[in-house]
Structures are given as structure tokens and as C-alpha cells.
Design an enzyme around this catalytic site. Structure first.
Site, mmCIF file in Angstrom:
data_model
loop_
_atom_site.group_PDB
_atom_site.id
_atom_site.type_symbol
_atom_site.label_atom_id
_atom_site.label_comp_id
_atom_site.label_asym_id
_atom_site.label_seq_id
_atom_site.Cartn_x
_atom_site.Cartn_y
_atom_site.Cartn_z
ATOM 1 N N GLN A 1 0.838 -1.193 0.000
ATOM 2 C CA GLN A 1 0.000 0.000 0.000
ATOM 3 C C GLN A 1 0.880 1.253 0.000
ATOM 4 O O GLN A 1 1.817 1.355 0.790
ATOM 5 C CB GLN A 1 -0.922 0.029 1.219
ATOM 6 C CG GLN A 1 -1.927 1.181 1.167
ATOM 7 C CD GLN A 1 -2.815 1.236 2.391
ATOM 8 O OE1 GLN A 1 -2.374 1.645 3.452
ATOM 9 N NE2 GLN A 1 -4.058 0.815 2.241
ATOM 10 N N TYR B 1 -6.337 10.139 4.641
ATOM 11 C CA TYR B 1 -4.990 10.508 4.226
ATOM 12 C C TYR B 1 -5.049 11.403 2.981
ATOM 13 O O TYR B 1 -6.118 11.827 2.568
ATOM 14 C CB TYR B 1 -4.140 9.251 4.046
ATOM 15 C CG TYR B 1 -3.979 8.513 5.358
ATOM 16 C CD1 TYR B 1 -3.096 8.985 6.324
ATOM 17 C CD2 TYR B 1 -4.751 7.395 5.664
ATOM 18 C CE1 TYR B 1 -2.977 8.358 7.561
ATOM 19 C CE2 TYR B 1 -4.639 6.759 6.887
ATOM 20 C CZ TYR B 1 -3.749 7.246 7.827
ATOM 21 O OH TYR B 1 -3.641 6.633 9.049
ATOM 22 N N GLY C 1 -8.579 -7.442 8.760
ATOM 23 C CA GLY C 1 -7.455 -6.827 9.444
ATOM 24 C C GLY C 1 -7.112 -7.523 10.741
ATOM 25 O O GLY C 1 -6.253 -8.394 10.791
#
Length: 375
Positions: free
Chosen positions: A106, A185, A323
Site C-alpha cells: 500500500q 490521508y 485486518g
């Protein structure tokens, strides 16, 4: 229940192709920041161990790595813009490949999520709108600073940095990269009205606000090939102080434009199969859709996301990204397939902790069996 027959087979464990990659199952280890890199952003040997332990995932998307120095978010975050970063990541990808796994990396620029004490630089963002929350630094949490508004030259150079980082990721042995346009972000900051107050071609209208994400993704796809590129989005997510303002207006045109690029996949964070926007995205996206389900603490501890993942597959997702279940269970695929008990997540050691505790010391079923036999 301890056998596949007892639990029942599931599409989660079916093999599937992702471009030229043959995945042994539909389970993706989602990218999770763990703060175990060196202070210089170089991945450490312990990271190779951590990811290799989880190589049974159909695909691992490694934690966010910054494409340039100013994009750094927190301490001990890995990077991918210098030769030593490439060398560090190559040790990780080789360990995972030796264990039979496959990895994407990523790419994430923090934008306003950063601090001079972390990067040595003033954060940059679409507009000078400060993060509302404290930022973790080597000396503890500190008040955020007001980011500097990006110039057009800085926008162009940042796009180029993403493309260069993607080339370095492939050099480091990754099968591809995931462009992070989610979770508050930099790219998400351009999408959202609350953080993008620009009046030039990168702000104002929906077409203006999605422009930066599209330019980054196009540049990355041109650099390494679209079949090696995924994109992560988080429609409606308010983490890190993000206020999109017009979620339903942003994502259909963004997804439609991304669909023209023939990318490897689109990754939707906190996907809800009953959400009309999720269904609209699924209908509009012609390729592989990765869905990250909403999991409560109880769901993580109980079923590990199997039930929620199966619901998303039924709603049209192709791959399921998990996750915390992968964080605490290096052999999650086996545990979900057989119905074995799951390790509890130790929240205290998620981030900013360092070392093996809560990272590489979660036992696999085989470890537990050896322990019992050794009594």
C-alpha cells in the site's frame, strides 16, 4: 468444531485469479500500520517474520509505505522512496514468497496527518486545515500543525513520487501496489469538502476534487501496468476528522473513471452489503472488488469475520479483506476453514510498541498442538 466437514465449505476458500496471480483463497490480509520499521523507514527483519507467518492469505497487502519524506505520518512507518527501503522490503517479499505467499504494497501519503517531529518537514495538504486530533511523535502525542497548502508544482511532483514509489515496490519484489485514497490521508483529503477548500482545478466541484486521485492512479498504472494496481476507498468514513460532505456524489464518478483504467482491483473499506452506495459501486465496477467488512470486537473474537465475509461475497464482492483477525491469527485461513478457536487481539501492542510482543508471538494452531504434546 475442528474439521472442514463439520464447519462446511465456503467460497472464502475457493481459489481465484487476480490478473496474472493465482490466489489459493479469497481472503486478503488488509494493510495495517504496526510501527515496526526503523526510524529511517527501512523495514526490519521482524517484519519479514510477521508477514511470512501470514503467507497463507490469498493476498497480503502490506502496511502503508510513504512515497516521499513529507508524506510520513507517524514514527517507525515504512517508506519506499530510497534504495535502502527497497532492500528492506525485498527481504520481506522474499520471506513471504518462500512461505508460498503473494504481496501488494500500500502506498500512502499522510497529507495533513503528520508532524515536523516525525518527518522534519511541515505537512502539506490540499488546504491549510489542521487535523483535529493530536499526532503521535517520538516524544508522545502533540498538537497537530496547520499543513501548508500544496502548490501546483507540489501536486505534480507528488504524483511523480507515487509513480516512482510503485516502480520501487516492484523492484522490491511486490506483485503490485494499492493506492490509498481512503481513511483521511492525502488523497482522501482532496476528495472531501471539509479538507479541500481549493478554488483551482483540484477543488470545488466533484470533478475537481477527484482529479488528484485519478492523476495519481493513472501515473502509477502507467509506471508498472494497471494489472498491478489496486485502489482503496472508504466512502462515508469520518476517521481522522474527514468530512466528505457529499459522499453519494463523489464516488460514482470516481469509480466510473477508475473503471476505465482496467486496474487489478478496487478495495472498499468498511463495506456494508445493505448499503445502497456499496451496491452502486459493485454495479459500476467491472473488475475485482475487494470488500473489507465492518467487524465489531465481538465479531473479531467470535467468528473472525467469516460470516460477514460470506455476506459480502453473496452481495457481489470477489475478495474479502480482514485486518485484526489476521493480526492475531497467523494461520487465520486454517482457523476459519476448520472452525478452530481464535487468538484474542491484544490491543495494548497494536501500535507504537515495537518488538515481538503482540506482533510475531501470536501462536499458530501447530504451535499450540506442540505445546500440548510436550506437557
Amino acid at each position: 468444531m475442528t474439521t472442514t466437514d463439520a464447519v462446511g465449505e465456503s467460497r472464502l476458500f475457493e481459489p481465484i485469479r487476480l490478473g496474472e496471480l493465482a490466489l489459493p483463497n479469497r481472503l486478503v490480509m488488509a494493510p495495517m500500520t504496526r510501527n515496526r520499521a526503523g526510524a529511517d523507514g527501512v523495514p526490519q527483519e521482524i517484519m519479514a517474520t510477521y508477514y511470512a507467518q501470514r503467507a497463507s492469505a490469498g493476498l497480503i497487502v502490506a502496511e502503508a509505505a510513504t512515497p516521499n519524506a513529507v508524506g510520513l505520518t507517524y514514527p517507525n512507518i515504512p517508506a519506499i522512496h530510497r534504495p535502502e527501503h527497497v532492500a528492506g522490503w525485498r527481504r520481506v517479499t522474499e520471506a513471504v514468497r518462500d512461505a508460498g505467499g503473494r504481496m501488494f504494497l500500500q502506498l500512502q501519503h499522510g497529507g495533513r496527518i503528520g508532524h515536523p517531529d516525525n518527518s522534519g518537514l511541515t505537512p502539506i495538504a490540499p488546504s491549510p486545515v489542521a487535523l483535529p486530533d493530536p499526532v503521535h511523535t517520538p516524544s508522545g502525542f502533540q498538537d497537530p500543525v496547520v499543513p501548508r497548502e500544496m502548490t501546483l508544482d507540489e501536486i505534480r511532483s507528488t504524483v511523480a513520487d507515487f509513480a516512482a514509489a510503485a516502480r520501487k515496490a516492484v523492484e522490491a519484489g511486490f506483485e503490485g501496489v494499492e493506492v490509498h485514497s481512503a481513511n483521511g490521508y492525502l488523497l482522501h483529503q482532496f476528495l472531501a469538502k471539509g479538507t479541500n477548500h481549493r478554488t483551482d482545478a483540484y477543488g470545488g466541484t466533484v470533478a475537481g476534487r477527484i482529479r488528484f486521485t485519478l492523476e495519481v492512479v493513472r501515473a502509477v498504472a502507467e509506471a508498472i501496468g494497471p494489472e498491478r494496481v489496486g485502489v482503496r476507498i472508504s466512502p462515508g468514513l469520518t476517521v481522522n476528522g474527514i468530512e466528505e460532505g457529499d459522499t453519494e456524489a463523489i464516488y460514482p464518478p470516481l469509480v466510473a473513471a477508475l473503471a476505465e483504467l482496467d486496474l487489478a482491483y478496487l478495495h472498499v473499506v468498511y463495506a456494508d452489503p445493505d448499503n445502497p452506495l456499496f451496491r452502486e459501486i459493485r454495479a459500476a465496477w467491472p473488475g475485482t472488488l475487494v470488500a473489507n467488512p465492518i467487524l465489531s470486537r465481538e465479531a473479531v473474537a467470535g467468528g473472525g469475520g467469516r460470516r460477514e465475509g460470506e455476506a459480502l461475497l453473496a452481495a457481489g464482492a470477489d475478495l474479502i479483506a480482514l485486518g485484526r483477525p489476521f493480526l492475531a491469527n497467523p494461520d487465520l485461513v486454517t482457523r476459519l476453514r476448520t472452525g478452530a478457536a481464535l487468538n484474542p487481539v491484544r490491543d495494548r501492542y497494536l501500535m507504537y510498541a515495537g518488538g515481538e510482543t503482540g506482533y510475531t508471538d501470536y501462536p499458530a494452531l501447530a504451535d499450540l498442538l506442540r505445546g500440548v504434546q510436550g506437557l
